[in-house]
Design an enzyme around this catalytic site. Structure first.
Site, PDB file in Angstrom:
ATOM      1  N   ALA A   1     -35.796 -59.733  58.079  1.00  0.00           N
ATOM      2  CA  ALA A   1     -35.926 -60.017  56.957  1.00  0.00           C
ATOM      3  C   ALA A   1     -37.113 -61.042  57.326  1.00  0.00           C
ATOM      4  CB  ALA A   1     -34.809 -60.916  57.765  1.00  0.00           C
TER       5      ALA A   1
ATOM      6  N   GLY B   1     -33.468 -56.825  61.124  1.00  0.00           N
ATOM      7  CA  GLY B   1     -33.110 -56.505  59.408  1.00  0.00           C
ATOM      8  C   GLY B   1     -33.223 -55.234  59.272  1.00  0.00           C
TER       9      GLY B   1
ATOM     10  N   GLU C   1     -31.704 -52.966  61.337  1.00  0.00           N
ATOM     11  CA  GLU C   1     -29.868 -53.349  60.948  1.00  0.00           C
ATOM     12  C   GLU C   1     -29.956 -52.096  59.809  1.00  0.00           C
ATOM     13  OE1 GLU C   1     -29.981 -57.451  61.145  1.00  0.00           O
ATOM     14  OE2 GLU C   1     -28.244 -57.591  61.932  1.00  0.00           O
TER      15      GLU C   1
ATOM     16  N   GLU D   1     -34.344 -61.134  67.083  1.00  0.00           N
ATOM     17  CA  GLU D   1     -34.190 -61.972  66.715  1.00  0.00           C
ATOM     18  C   GLU D   1     -33.850 -63.938  67.257  1.00  0.00           C
ATOM     19  OE1 GLU D   1     -32.345 -59.478  65.605  1.00  0.00           O
ATOM     20  OE2 GLU D   1     -31.714 -58.950  63.905  1.00  0.00           O
TER      21      GLU D   1
END
Ligand code: CO8
Length: 261
Positions: free
Chosen positions: A66, A112, A115, A135
């Protein structure tokens, strides 16, 4: 549709979505996620597209996570939870799409990005790729389903290792633990991904969709319920013209011509 952050190309019966922000290693900001969502909708309703590949622009990254600038700007728990839920809904859209989605992991697949790859059906990695859930190094946890899909793919122990340490692993290590299904030389990645995508695209699309759904539903329930679901999907494919064509073509010793009916 006009996209600013992704490229959407069609090649015969497949489509390729390329994350196209190489200057920030294809980090997923809100605008990119919105475009991804719109592209999936667009390709879902295009009956000429039977399989989709996700990949990243440039040499270095699939998706490096992200966008950390947007994460830094989050102001409250409620905003963070809503941000995560919004992204999760887009990954569910990929996971639940009736067409298979392959991740061609051409470099970093972090946070992300990892993911996103896990929400795809099959992951093919370049031998130069690196994967992880870093993260924890930012004082946060995965929010696009990583704490849930990673243990389902690789088991709780490996998931806790990666998520709690933030360690980045090689493509070979990812293959060993089951985080990717294939590792190929970087220069062959897109050819291999295209070849697999076209091969799947030529199968009976309703059977492909029912097989994907049965595996997804079955892996989230007990064996009996999963098998009952499989039987219902088997019934659906038995009612298709493609079942008649596929079985007849076999017996007549000729290639099947599937129509998606
Ligand atoms: N977000 C924003 N910018 C990024 C990101 C990112 N995730 N990753 C890289 N960039 C930018 C860098 O800031 C840099 O920009 P600039 O040139 O302006 O300085 C540019 O991309 C190139 O990166 P580097 O210079 O750092 O390249 P290196 O080759 O030195 O390093 C790394 C590559 C190791 C991949 C490094 O860039 C890195 O560690 N990136 C961050 C990886 C990361 O932590 N990802 C997880 C982010 S958090 C997340 O994904 C949470 C998902 C769930 C969110 C749910 C709620 C929204």
């Amino acid at each position: 549709m006009d996209y600013q952050n992704i490229l959407v190309t069609r090649e015969e019966d497949i489509a390729i979505i390329t994350f196209n922000r190489p200057k920030v290693l294809n980090a997923l900001n809100r605008a990119t996620m919105a475009e991804l969502s719109a592209a999936i909708d667009e390709l879902a309703s295009d009956e000429n597209v039977r399989c989709i590949i996700l990949t990243g622009a440039g040499e270095k990254a699939f998706v490096a996570g992200a966008d950390i600038r947007e994460l830094q700007a989050i102001e409250s728990a409620a905003e963070g939870a809503a941000f995560a839920a919004q992204g999760q809904s887009i990954l569910f859209k990929i996971e639940n799409l009736s067409k298979p989605v392959l991740a061609a992991i051409n470099g970093y697949a972090l946070g992300g990005g990892c993911e996103l790859a896990m929400a795809c059906d099959i992951r093919i990695a370049a031998d130069t790729a690196k994967l992880g859930q870093p993260e924890i190094n930012l004082g946060i946890i995965p929010g696009y389903g990583g704490t849930q899909r990673l243990p389902r793919l690789v088991g709780k122990g490996y998931a806790k290792w990666l998520i709690l340490s933030g360690d980045m692993i090689s493509a070979q290590e990812a293959l060993r633990i089951g985080l990717v299904e294939m590792v190929v030389p970087a220069e062959e990645l897109m050819a291999k991904a295209r070849e697999l995508a076209h091969r799947i695209a030529r199968k009976a699309p309703l059977a492909v969709a029912c097989a994907k759904t049965s595996i997804n539903v079955g892996s989230e329930t007990d064996l009996g319920t999963g098998c009952a679901y499989e039987a219902s999907q088997f019934g659906l494919v038995c009612a298709t013209e493609d079942r008649v064509e596929g079985t007849t073509a076999f017996l007549e010793k000729r290639p099947a011509q599937f129509k998606g009916k």
